[in-house]
Motif scaffolding. Structure first.
Motif, mmCIF file in Angstrom:
data_model
loop_
_atom_site.group_PDB
_atom_site.id
_atom_site.type_symbol
_atom_site.label_atom_id
_atom_site.label_comp_id
_atom_site.label_asym_id
_atom_site.label_seq_id
_atom_site.Cartn_x
_atom_site.Cartn_y
_atom_site.Cartn_z
ATOM 1 N N ALA A 17 0.835 -1.203 0.000
ATOM 2 C CA ALA A 17 0.000 0.000 0.000
ATOM 3 C C ALA A 17 0.870 1.253 0.000
ATOM 4 C CB ALA A 17 -0.931 0.000 1.207
ATOM 5 N N ALA A 18 1.963 1.227 0.752
ATOM 6 C CA ALA A 18 2.871 2.375 0.799
ATOM 7 C C ALA A 18 3.602 2.575 -0.523
ATOM 8 C CB ALA A 18 3.874 2.199 1.936
ATOM 9 N N GLN A 19 3.796 1.499 -1.276
ATOM 10 C CA GLN A 19 4.481 1.598 -2.572
ATOM 11 C C GLN A 19 3.554 2.073 -3.688
ATOM 12 O OE1 GLN A 19 5.783 -2.522 -2.688
ATOM 13 N NE2 GLN A 19 7.926 -1.923 -2.397
ATOM 14 N N ALA A 20 2.256 1.941 -3.495
ATOM 15 C CA ALA A 20 1.288 2.299 -4.537
ATOM 16 C C ALA A 20 1.317 3.803 -4.803
ATOM 17 C CB ALA A 20 -0.109 1.858 -4.128
ATOM 18 N N THR A 21 0.990 4.180 -6.033
ATOM 19 C CA THR A 21 1.057 5.594 -6.438
ATOM 20 C C THR A 21 -0.318 6.209 -6.670
ATOM 21 O OG1 THR A 21 1.320 4.917 -8.745
ATOM 22 C CG2 THR A 21 3.334 5.321 -7.484
ATOM 23 N N ASP A 22 -1.393 5.438 -6.521
ATOM 24 C CA ASP A 22 -2.741 6.013 -6.635
ATOM 25 C C ASP A 22 -3.567 5.542 -5.443
ATOM 26 O OD1 ASP A 22 -4.788 3.680 -7.644
ATOM 27 O OD2 ASP A 22 -2.759 3.344 -8.414
ATOM 28 N N MET A 23 -4.517 6.361 -5.046
ATOM 29 C CA MET A 23 -5.233 6.104 -3.803
ATOM 30 C C MET A 23 -6.129 4.865 -3.876
ATOM 31 S SD MET A 23 -3.967 8.098 -1.730
ATOM 32 C CE MET A 23 -4.994 7.572 -0.371
ATOM 33 N N HIS A 24 -6.633 4.537 -5.048
ATOM 34 C CA HIS A 24 -7.440 3.315 -5.160
ATOM 35 C C HIS A 24 -6.610 2.086 -4.818
ATOM 36 C CE1 HIS A 24 -10.285 0.341 -6.586
ATOM 37 N NE2 HIS A 24 -9.341 -0.170 -7.346
ATOM 38 N N THR A 25 -5.383 2.031 -5.361
ATOM 39 C CA THR A 25 -4.515 0.875 -5.097
ATOM 40 C C THR A 25 -4.059 0.864 -3.647
ATOM 41 O OG1 THR A 25 -3.774 0.961 -7.392
ATOM 42 C CG2 THR A 25 -2.465 -0.366 -5.880
ATOM 43 N N VAL A 26 -3.765 2.053 -3.104
ATOM 44 C CA VAL A 26 -3.422 2.145 -1.679
ATOM 45 C C VAL A 26 -4.552 1.543 -0.842
ATOM 46 C CG1 VAL A 26 -3.058 3.718 0.253
ATOM 47 C CG2 VAL A 26 -1.943 4.170 -1.931
ATOM 48 N N ARG A 27 -5.762 1.958 -1.144
ATOM 49 C CA ARG A 27 -6.927 1.486 -0.384
ATOM 50 C C ARG A 27 -7.105 -0.017 -0.511
ATOM 51 N NH1 ARG A 27 -13.243 3.318 -1.419
ATOM 52 N NH2 ARG A 27 -14.133 2.217 0.384
ATOM 53 N N ARG A 28 -6.961 -0.552 -1.728
ATOM 54 C CA ARG A 28 -7.189 -1.978 -1.925
ATOM 55 C C ARG A 28 -6.148 -2.822 -1.196
ATOM 56 N NH1 ARG A 28 -10.800 -4.069 -1.603
ATOM 57 N NH2 ARG A 28 -10.344 -5.896 -2.896
ATOM 58 N N PHE A 29 -4.882 -2.399 -1.234
ATOM 59 C CA PHE A 29 -3.867 -3.178 -0.516
ATOM 60 C C PHE A 29 -4.074 -3.069 0.988
ATOM 61 C CE2 PHE A 29 -1.365 -3.570 -4.450
ATOM 62 C CZ PHE A 29 -0.959 -4.887 -4.321
ATOM 63 N N ALA A 30 -4.496 -1.902 1.457
ATOM 64 C CA ALA A 30 -4.799 -1.762 2.884
ATOM 65 C C ALA A 30 -5.955 -2.674 3.274
ATOM 66 C CB ALA A 30 -5.131 -0.310 3.206
ATOM 67 N N GLN A 31 -6.957 -2.786 2.386
ATOM 68 C CA GLN A 31 -8.080 -3.685 2.649
ATOM 69 C C GLN A 31 -7.655 -5.145 2.631
ATOM 70 O OE1 GLN A 31 -10.694 -2.169 -0.410
ATOM 71 N NE2 GLN A 31 -11.853 -0.918 1.048
ATOM 72 N N HIS A 32 -6.750 -5.488 1.712
ATOM 73 C CA HIS A 32 -6.235 -6.862 1.687
ATOM 74 C C HIS A 32 -5.445 -7.161 2.967
ATOM 75 C CE1 HIS A 32 -7.388 -8.425 -2.238
ATOM 76 N NE2 HIS A 32 -7.104 -7.250 -2.771
ATOM 77 N N ALA A 33 -4.700 -6.181 3.451
ATOM 78 C CA ALA A 33 -3.960 -6.366 4.704
ATOM 79 C C ALA A 33 -4.928 -6.616 5.853
ATOM 80 C CB ALA A 33 -3.090 -5.153 4.993
ATOM 81 N N GLU A 34 -5.983 -5.810 5.902
ATOM 82 C CA GLU A 34 -6.973 -5.982 6.957
ATOM 83 C C GLU A 34 -7.690 -7.320 6.817
ATOM 84 O OE1 GLU A 34 -10.839 -3.744 8.958
ATOM 85 O OE2 GLU A 34 -10.043 -3.054 7.042
ATOM 86 N N GLY A 35 -7.969 -7.704 5.560
ATOM 87 C CA GLY A 35 -8.629 -8.984 5.328
ATOM 88 C C GLY A 35 -7.803 -10.151 5.824
ATOM 89 N N THR A 36 -6.493 -10.056 5.621
ATOM 90 C CA THR A 36 -5.602 -11.115 6.109
ATOM 91 C C THR A 36 -5.593 -11.139 7.626
ATOM 92 O OG1 THR A 36 -4.212 -10.860 4.146
ATOM 93 C CG2 THR A 36 -3.252 -12.018 6.015
ATOM 94 N N CYS A 37 -5.524 -9.957 8.222
ATOM 95 C CA CYS A 37 -5.522 -9.880 9.685
ATOM 96 C C CYS A 37 -6.860 -10.324 10.271
ATOM 97 C CB CYS A 37 -5.241 -8.441 10.137
ATOM 98 S SG CYS A 37 -3.581 -7.858 9.832
ATOM 99 N N GLY A 38 -7.935 -10.048 9.539
ATOM 100 C CA GLY A 38 -9.266 -10.350 10.040
ATOM 101 C C GLY A 38 -9.756 -11.734 9.682
#
Length: 227
Positions: A59-80
């Protein structure tokens, strides 16, 4: 041909080896030892903790906010979703606080997560995703192959349902499409570097089953030394 189509063709043999590993074959028939599956779940729980962190790095490497959001959601999905699922396995398998206190990542689990961090730290988002993607893709195809299996086992039925779910299919296809988009204009040299990360992770996926099946550990007396 997209990069992911190239990768799936080039890695077909290693995918097939994953599908045909005794761990997967025995899980599908319900004959896999629960003790082996317990070892797998403990190691996989360790792996998923780092897998979630790698998605946050992506998410930190992404350059657009949609991709940032999706990777953050995938991170949360893994944690959840996945970590909660593992905690339910802990109960079903009788994992104790002592088991968790004494847990050590096996050499393969440690090496696999180290590979993921190296790909992320030395590369860009495409490199990070290429290293992460086999975990999605191999598990998705295993889920597809096993969705008609009938292990008639409360733990293995739950595991197959997870990876044959529509949600997991959508997550996998999303990441495949994303890697294709990230790599469509890259040079052949750079594509080869990205492919190398993916191929290594495919091999680690296979080794992960073997690690659990043989209860791999760091005991030196169990290692055959070549002198």
């Amino acid at each position: 041909m997209t990069l992911c189509k190239e990768l799936r063709v080039e890695c077909d043999a290693i995918f097939e080896a994953n599908f045909n590993h005794p761990f997967i074959e025995e899980l599908a028939t319900g004959t896999l030892s629960e003790d082996i599956f317990k070892e797998y779940i403990l190691q996989d729980s360790y792996y998923l903790q780092h897998y979630a962190k790698l998605h946050a790095l992506a998410a930190a490497q992404a350059t657009d906010m949609h991709t940032v959001r999706r990777f953050a959601q995938h991170a949360e999905g893994t944690c959840g979703a996945e970590i909660d699922l593992h905690e339910s396995y802990f109960s079903l398998l009788g994992v104790t606080e002592q088991d968790l206190a004494q847990f050590k990542p096996a050499p393969t689990a440690y090496a696999y997560t180290s590979h993921l961090y190296r790909a992320a730290m030395e590369g860009d988002l495409a490199a990070t995703l290429a290293a992460l993607l086999p975990c999605y893709w191999v598990y998705y195809e295993i889920g597809e192959r096993l969705k008609e299996a009938t292990p008639n086992h409360p733990i293995y039925d739950k595991w197959i349902a997870m990876y044959s779910s529509e949600w997991f299919e959508q997550s996998t296809n999303e990441q495949i499409e994303r890697l294709n988009e990230l790599t469509k204009d890259l040079s052949q040299k750079r594509r080869a570097e990205i492919k190398a990360h993916f191929i290594k992770s495919c091999h680690y996926e296979l080794q992960f089953w073997e690690m659990a099946y043989t209860k791999q550990n760091w005991d030196l007396e169990k290692v055959e030394l070549q002198v």
